[in-house]
Design a protein around this motif. Sequence first.
Motif, PDB file in Angstrom:
ATOM      1  N   MET A   1      60.322  10.500 109.937  1.00  0.00           N
ATOM      2  CA  MET A   1      58.566  11.930 110.769  1.00  0.00           C
ATOM      3  C   MET A   1      58.266  12.762 111.641  1.00  0.00           C
ATOM      4  O   MET A   1      57.933  13.457 111.523  1.00  0.00           O
ATOM      5  CB  MET A   1      57.523  10.934 110.469  1.00  0.00           C
ATOM      6  CG  MET A   1      57.317   9.132 109.399  1.00  0.00           C
ATOM      7  SD  MET A   1      57.129  10.823 108.126  1.00  0.00           S
ATOM      8  CE  MET A   1      56.812  10.114 106.254  1.00  0.00           C
ATOM      9  N   ARG A   2      59.263  11.768 112.494  1.00  0.00           N
ATOM     10  CA  ARG A   2      59.305  13.015 113.885  1.00  0.00           C
ATOM     11  C   ARG A   2      60.401  13.960 114.166  1.00  0.00           C
ATOM     12  O   ARG A   2      60.120  15.116 114.269  1.00  0.00           O
ATOM     13  CB  ARG A   2      59.698  11.793 115.212  1.00  0.00           C
ATOM     14  CG  ARG A   2      58.950  11.763 115.598  1.00  0.00           C
ATOM     15  CD  ARG A   2      58.981  11.161 117.661  1.00  0.00           C
ATOM     16  NE  ARG A   2      60.499   9.839 117.370  1.00  0.00           N
ATOM     17  CZ  ARG A   2      60.223   8.907 116.925  1.00  0.00           C
ATOM     18  NH1 ARG A   2      58.962   8.007 116.707  1.00  0.00           N
ATOM     19  NH2 ARG A   2      60.886   8.073 117.268  1.00  0.00           N
TER      20      ARG A   2
ATOM     21  N   ILE B   1      56.647  14.533 102.679  1.00  0.00           N
ATOM     22  CA  ILE B   1      57.995  14.319 103.806  1.00  0.00           C
ATOM     23  C   ILE B   1      58.849  13.772 102.549  1.00  0.00           C
ATOM     24  O   ILE B   1      59.498  13.888 102.683  1.00  0.00           O
ATOM     25  CB  ILE B   1      57.953  13.851 105.152  1.00  0.00           C
ATOM     26  CG1 ILE B   1      57.658  15.353 105.553  1.00  0.00           C
ATOM     27  CG2 ILE B   1      58.816  13.161 105.825  1.00  0.00           C
ATOM     28  CD1 ILE B   1      56.964  14.119 107.402  1.00  0.00           C
TER      29      ILE B   1
ATOM     30  N   THR C   1      58.233  16.525 111.083  1.00  0.00           N
ATOM     31  CA  THR C   1      56.859  16.853 110.921  1.00  0.00           C
ATOM     32  C   THR C   1      57.412  18.313 111.820  1.00  0.00           C
ATOM     33  O   THR C   1      56.464  19.312 110.882  1.00  0.00           O
ATOM     34  CB  THR C   1      56.469  15.849 112.523  1.00  0.00           C
ATOM     35  OG1 THR C   1      55.975  14.509 111.911  1.00  0.00           O
ATOM     36  CG2 THR C   1      55.053  16.437 112.219  1.00  0.00           C
TER      37      THR C   1
ATOM     38  N   ALA D   1      50.364  14.343 103.903  1.00  0.00           N
ATOM     39  CA  ALA D   1      52.144  14.612 104.604  1.00  0.00           C
ATOM     40  C   ALA D   1      53.253  13.689 104.251  1.00  0.00           C
ATOM     41  O   ALA D   1      54.286  13.951 104.200  1.00  0.00           O
ATOM     42  CB  ALA D   1      51.677  15.142 106.461  1.00  0.00           C
ATOM     43  N   GLU D   2      53.269  12.556 104.501  1.00  0.00           N
ATOM     44  CA  GLU D   2      53.988  11.765 104.477  1.00  0.00           C
ATOM     45  C   GLU D   2      54.679  11.796 103.425  1.00  0.00           C
ATOM     46  O   GLU D   2      55.631  11.741 102.606  1.00  0.00           O
ATOM     47  CB  GLU D   2      53.227   9.995 104.789  1.00  0.00           C
ATOM     48  CG  GLU D   2      54.630   8.959 104.664  1.00  0.00           C
ATOM     49  CD  GLU D   2      53.963   8.121 104.852  1.00  0.00           C
ATOM     50  OE1 GLU D   2      54.498   6.801 104.639  1.00  0.00           O
ATOM     51  OE2 GLU D   2      53.370   7.600 106.580  1.00  0.00           O
TER      52      GLU D   2
ATOM     53  N   LEU E   1      57.704  20.335 108.210  1.00  0.00           N
ATOM     54  CA  LEU E   1      56.063  20.218 107.487  1.00  0.00           C
ATOM     55  C   LEU E   1      55.432  21.255 108.426  1.00  0.00           C
ATOM     56  O   LEU E   1      54.318  22.008 107.294  1.00  0.00           O
ATOM     57  CB  LEU E   1      55.916  18.664 107.683  1.00  0.00           C
ATOM     58  CG  LEU E   1      54.362  18.648 106.824  1.00  0.00           C
ATOM     59  CD1 LEU E   1      54.827  18.479 105.920  1.00  0.00           C
ATOM     60  CD2 LEU E   1      53.876  17.861 107.594  1.00  0.00           C
ATOM     61  N   GLN E   2      55.005  21.094 109.344  1.00  0.00           N
ATOM     62  CA  GLN E   2      54.437  22.282 110.157  1.00  0.00           C
ATOM     63  C   GLN E   2      54.594  23.350 109.938  1.00  0.00           C
ATOM     64  O   GLN E   2      53.644  24.182 109.900  1.00  0.00           O
ATOM     65  CB  GLN E   2      53.828  21.600 111.788  1.00  0.00           C
ATOM     66  CG  GLN E   2      52.816  22.288 112.557  1.00  0.00           C
ATOM     67  CD  GLN E   2      51.571  21.889 112.255  1.00  0.00           C
ATOM     68  OE1 GLN E   2      51.382  20.849 111.453  1.00  0.00           O
ATOM     69  NE2 GLN E   2      50.340  22.826 112.232  1.00  0.00           N
TER      70      GLN E   2
END
Length: 169
Positions: free
Chosen positions: A119-120, A36, A123, A32-33, A126-127
């Motif tokens: 990231m916050r 992103i 996310t 995931a990282e 991404l979700q």
Amino acid sequence: MVNKKSKKWLLPAVLLLSAGSHAELKIAVINAEQAIIQSEEGKAKIEAIEAALEADQLKIQSLSDQIKALQEQLAKDAEVISAGEQQKIQKEMEDLNIDAQFEVQKYQKKGNELQQDLMREMTPKLQAVLTDLIEVEGYDVVMPRAGLLYTNAKHNITRKVTEKLNEKQ
């Protein structure tokens, strides 16, 4: 009796065993990282983070240069300056080292906070992309790459997720 460590792997093992008796289990793996960071929006935000940290980097470099200059001065003039002057230069170097260490810690903390903010912020996007991809591709299980010892590259959907993030931008 099953211990706590075994419980962590029990569900995936049961899923894999039960899958063989019914239908083929469609598994995907994602970093995931990486998805992103490699997205266009992620790259732009990383550039912004780097720009925000540039002044701190310059300050750290300046302190480092001052320390180096004092070290060179001390090495060059050690035989001709008094012991008191040598102590004064060493004290100044120690003070600059303390300042540099403080600035490095501050820089690292600020950098970590900015990365966590990235990231916050990313996310939920991404979700959403991942949820769409799971629905379209029909994955039964999606696991993070970080905890796995080996995965076949055909199961890695990181690139697909990155492409979808770029499409949604």
